[in-house]
Design an enzyme around this catalytic site. Structure first.
Site, PDB file in Angstrom:
ATOM      1  N   SER A 196       0.844  -1.194   0.000  1.00  0.00           N
ATOM      2  CA  SER A 196       0.000   0.000   0.000  1.00  0.00           C
ATOM      3  C   SER A 196       0.876   1.240   0.000  1.00  0.00           C
ATOM      4  O   SER A 196       2.066   1.181   0.319  1.00  0.00           O
ATOM      5  CB  SER A 196      -0.907   0.022   1.231  1.00  0.00           C
ATOM      6  OG  SER A 196      -0.175   0.424   2.386  1.00  0.00           O
ATOM      7  N   ASP A 197       0.308   2.370  -0.353  1.00  0.00           N
ATOM      8  CA  ASP A 197       0.988   3.634  -0.104  1.00  0.00           C
ATOM      9  C   ASP A 197       0.822   3.959   1.384  1.00  0.00           C
ATOM     10  O   ASP A 197       0.110   3.264   2.122  1.00  0.00           O
ATOM     11  CB  ASP A 197       0.406   4.734  -1.003  1.00  0.00           C
ATOM     12  CG  ASP A 197       1.403   5.859  -1.257  1.00  0.00           C
ATOM     13  OD1 ASP A 197       2.343   6.034  -0.440  1.00  0.00           O
ATOM     14  OD2 ASP A 197       1.255   6.574  -2.253  1.00  0.00           O
ATOM     15  N   TYR A 198       1.450   5.015   1.824  1.00  0.00           N
ATOM     16  CA  TYR A 198       1.510   5.399   3.239  1.00  0.00           C
ATOM     17  C   TYR A 198       0.105   5.513   3.833  1.00  0.00           C
ATOM     18  O   TYR A 198      -0.658   6.395   3.460  1.00  0.00           O
ATOM     19  CB  TYR A 198       2.248   6.729   3.342  1.00  0.00           C
ATOM     20  CG  TYR A 198       2.816   7.088   4.682  1.00  0.00           C
ATOM     21  CD1 TYR A 198       4.175   6.929   4.945  1.00  0.00           C
ATOM     22  CD2 TYR A 198       2.021   7.616   5.688  1.00  0.00           C
ATOM     23  CE1 TYR A 198       4.721   7.284   6.170  1.00  0.00           C
ATOM     24  CE2 TYR A 198       2.545   7.967   6.913  1.00  0.00           C
ATOM     25  CZ  TYR A 198       3.894   7.798   7.150  1.00  0.00           C
ATOM     26  OH  TYR A 198       4.426   8.150   8.366  1.00  0.00           O
ATOM     27  N   GLY A 217      -2.434   3.817   3.249  1.00  0.00           N
ATOM     28  CA  GLY A 217      -3.478   3.662   2.244  1.00  0.00           C
ATOM     29  C   GLY A 217      -4.641   2.793   2.703  1.00  0.00           C
ATOM     30  O   GLY A 217      -5.792   3.030   2.329  1.00  0.00           O
TER      31      GLY A 217
END
Length: 760
Positions: A283-285, A287
């Site tokens: 995931s992104d930060y 997310g």
């Protein structure tokens, strides 16, 4: 190949095949053996990627994260650097945890590590694929020497909206060029063998469509048809997958109403089933957590949604760590899904050679010898010169003479902290070379340099704070605007030429730096107007992380050199170009609009049923045009001047018909007709005149960067096959359709030289 040669190679081919099968079996056997020993908590722990702040600020031996590592509840760490710190933390994982599974250490190595190259948008304007690949190779060399084994790069998001600040991190608006750069970056980071200690695992991002948010506002909703996705936005991600990228990062935005982080069609059906991706997805930060605000449920619900969709690792949010066990008990997820995610993460660690040597990236001697070296900095200087785009050069004002007096004026003339640009997290900003320092070194003893700031970045002090985050301030001058301007005009009056260093600060673009006004900031715009009124020749050195609105400047300023943010050696590289030691050869990879109201604007648009036919784009009633502005950009995709001039002639096709596996050779003569040696980016475009679905007015299908001496002519050849003519039709079949095609070759997307052929 004759029969003898075939027989000769058969044993070798058979050996390679058997070796590959055996190697895969050994890998799978190792991973399955380890997986069978793991408890549920240890499995879920491998899916957890926390930030390293707790390790850095506290004692590694007693911090919360350190305790989790010892308990097997961490799969990797985000943003921990230096061999000493990484070795200490890795030691906890492999000596204190029950199964001794090593950690991944990831960092945003975006455009260099300590030695910093131009921002990615600037790198793309070099149109030099081998050069771009070498920048990634050098970044991997430095980062791996400091303990890093995983980078969250390349960002390959296509963007046609420069209001979006992260356009600075990508390669512009074109899927073909973006795909070539994506492949080059992956090859550069990962090399040909991930077990080598100077390669790092790459992570392509942000999957998918992140560069098309509504209103150009970061993190905003993205909504587009599948046919646009497949033809215009997905190709660079696919290119990275085909190049063997190890990991993929999910994007923040939604796709068809479901956030990418929890979108099963995206992460499983498309990425794994259609494209065959075998690595892991992170995931992104936060997310996973952010799907709560999207309206997808609480943290347990969004975590289960993400795992079911095909997400393998949860960055920072710890939703997986804290909820997956409960979801498994309640039947909301299956143990097979957890096991598959763990397998993929363990395989990444295996491929990196971490099980053989967890400390392979922790050699203090490499850190001392291979980072920010003289040779690396010299290369960064060379790369920066290749990225600069000459937008205007009236009366050959550039290159500057090495005599007389130069007035260097502007808030970006003496700010080393801004030279590396956005997402330069590992750069020692104070060591970057500001323009004032560089111009003094390069100009020579016969040139007098006078400097004045001239204005602040903007009149709005609060806006300046937002545009100079992360310690990249411009030391706002508390003198009055009039005092700053008068000082600048005083030194300008003594000069033969004025060099105005203006534009955006480094954090005026980048993540969470969307803008509605894309003109040069107000205070600098007024400064520039005052400098022009002096009657002295003015060279605008433009710093920017995005296309700006330069309608006025394109008419009033004699010379404009767009330098983006050039990196560690910025001041030296800019000066190399200003004084003609290097002839600029950059070409734009994103269109510069006349007005924000034209956005989104890009060269490979489609016609309407009422297209505007006149070449200057002026308004015609009942056509697709504006009442108050022409349709044309100030500077189109592919545009860029040189100190010399180039002429195109004798465009020819080897045939006017193509069928089956035919290849059509496209040849053109390119001549250097000016007074300097130079490089030209020769661009090939194709138009499909009739299709089962509407087709763009022009599409890039090839390019070559060629060096030509004064008076030299070279004949260049491009090859076109049916593969180059394929697109995704209404049913999302990848096809080439029979009919007539136009071929354009020139130095910009607005070239008019063309030839035609028919696909039969």
């Amino acid at each position: 190949m004759n029969n003898r040669k075939t027989l000769h190679y058969l044993p070798l081919l058979l050996f390679c095949f058997v070796f590959t099968i055996t190697q895969a079996q050994e890998t799978n056997s190792f991973i399955e053996g380890l997986l069978n020993k793991m408890t549920l908590d240890e499995k879920i722990g491998q899916l957890n990627l926390p930030g390293a702040g707790d390790v850095i600020t506290g004692q590694a031996k007693s911090s919360d994260i350190a305790n989790k590592i010892a308990a097997g509840k961490v799969g990797g760490l985000l943003s921990l650097t230096t061999v000493e710190k990484i070795r200490e933390v890795q030691k906890i994982a492999v000596e204190k945890s029950r199964l001794k599974i090593p950690l991944l250490f990831g960092l945003d190595v975006i455009h260099g590590y300590k030695t910093t190259f131009p921002i990615p948008l600037g790198l793309s304007t070099s149109w030099d694929i081998p050069l771009i690949e070498k920048t990634a190779r050098m970044a991997a060399q430095e980062a791996s020497a400091d303990g890093i084994n995983w980078t969250f790069s390349p960002m390959v998001d296509i963007s046609r909206d420069p209001r979006w600040g992260r356009v600075s991190e990508g390669s512009g608006e074109d899927p073909y060029l973006g795909s070539e750069i994506a492949k080059a970056m992956v090859r550069g980071y990962q090399g040909d063998d991930l077990t080598k200690n100077n390669t790092i695992m790459s992570c392509v991002k942000h999957f998918a469509l992140y560069g098309a948010p509504e209103a150009g506002r970061d993190y905003n909703t993205v909504d587009m048809s599948r046919i646009r996705m497949y033809n215009e936005y997905l190709p660079p991600y696919k290119a990275a997958i085909d190049a063997g990228v190890g990991t993929v990062m999910a994007s923040f935005n939604e796709i068809d109403g479901i956030p990418a982080t929890g979108n099963k069609w995206l992460l499983t059906d498309l990425l794994r089933k259609q494209w065959g991706f075998e690595g892991f997805v992170v995931s992104d930060y936060t997310g996973v957590n952010e799907m709560i605000a999207h309206g997808m449920g609480d943290l347990q619900t969004t975590s289960a949604l993400a795992l079911n969709a095909g997400l393998d690792m949860d960055m920072v949010g710890e939703g997986f760590l804290t909820t997956l066990s409960k979801s498994l008990t309640e039947g909301k997820i299956k143990i097979e899904q957890i096991d598959n995610a763990v397998r993929r993460i363990l395989k990444a660690k295996y491929d990196l050679g971490l099980f053989d040597d967890p400390y392979k990236y922790c050699d203090v001697n490499r850190a001392k010898k291979e980072i920010f070296t003289k040779e690396n900095r010299y290369f960064a200087r060379e790369v920066a010169t290749q990225s600069m785009v000459l937008l205007k050069n009236e009366n050959q004002l550039l290159p500057l003479k090495r005599t007389g007096t130069i007035a260097l004026i502007g808030p970006l003339a003496n700010t080393s902290e801004n030279m590396a640009g956005t997402w330069s997290v590992s750069t020692e900003q104070s060591k970057s070379i500001a323009l004032l320092e560089g111009i003094r070194e390069v100009a020579g003893k016969k040139v007098k340099i006078h400097y004045a700031k001239g204005s602040n970045l903007t009149y709005d002090a609060e806006l300046e704070k937002r545009a100079t985050m992360f310690g990249k301030g411009l030391n706002r001058d508390e003198r009055s605007d009039a005092e700053l301007l008068n000082e600048a005009l005083e030194i300008a009056s003594k000069a033969d030429v004025i060099v105005a260093a203006l534009g955006e600060s480094s954090e005026f673009s980048g993540e969470s730096s969307s803008r509605t006004n894309l003109e040069i900031p107000d205070a600098q715009k007024d400064l520039l107007k005052a400098l022009l009124k002096t009657g002295k020749p003015v060279v605008l050195v433009l710093f920017t992380g995005r296309p700006l609105v330069l309608k006025e400047e394109s008419k009033t300023v004699p010379a404009i050199l767009n330098v983006w943010f050039p990196g560690s050696e910025a001041g030296l590289a800019i000066s190399d170009v200003l004084f003609g030691d290097v002839n600029p050869s950059g070409k734009l990879t994103a269109t510069f609009p006349q007005n924000v109201g034209q956005i989104p604007i890009f060269y490979n648009h489609k016609n309407t049923g009422r297209p505007l036919q006149n070449k200057d784009g002026k308004f015609v009633k009942f056509t697709s045009s504006y009442i108050d502005e022409s349709n044309e950009p100030v500077y189109p995709f592919g545009y860029g001047l040189s100190y010399t001039s180039f002429n195109y002639d004798n465009l020819q096709l080897s045939s006017d018909k193509m069928s089956g596996n035919d290849t059509i050779k496209v040849t053109v003569d390119v001549s250097n007709t000016g007074d300097f040696e130079g490089k030209e980016v020769v661009q090939l475009y194709v138009r499909d005149l009739v299709g089962s679905v509407t087709r763009p007015v022009k599409e890039l299908k090839g390019f070559q960067k060629v060096a030509l001496k004064k008076g030299e002519t070279k004949s260049l050849t491009f090859s076109l096959t049916q593969e180059d003519l394929k697109f995704y039709n209404y049913d999302l079949d990848f096809v080439a359709e029979f009919g007539e095609f136009e071929v354009f070759v020139g130095g910009s997307s607005d070239t008019t030289q063309k030839a035609t052929f028919t696909l039969e």
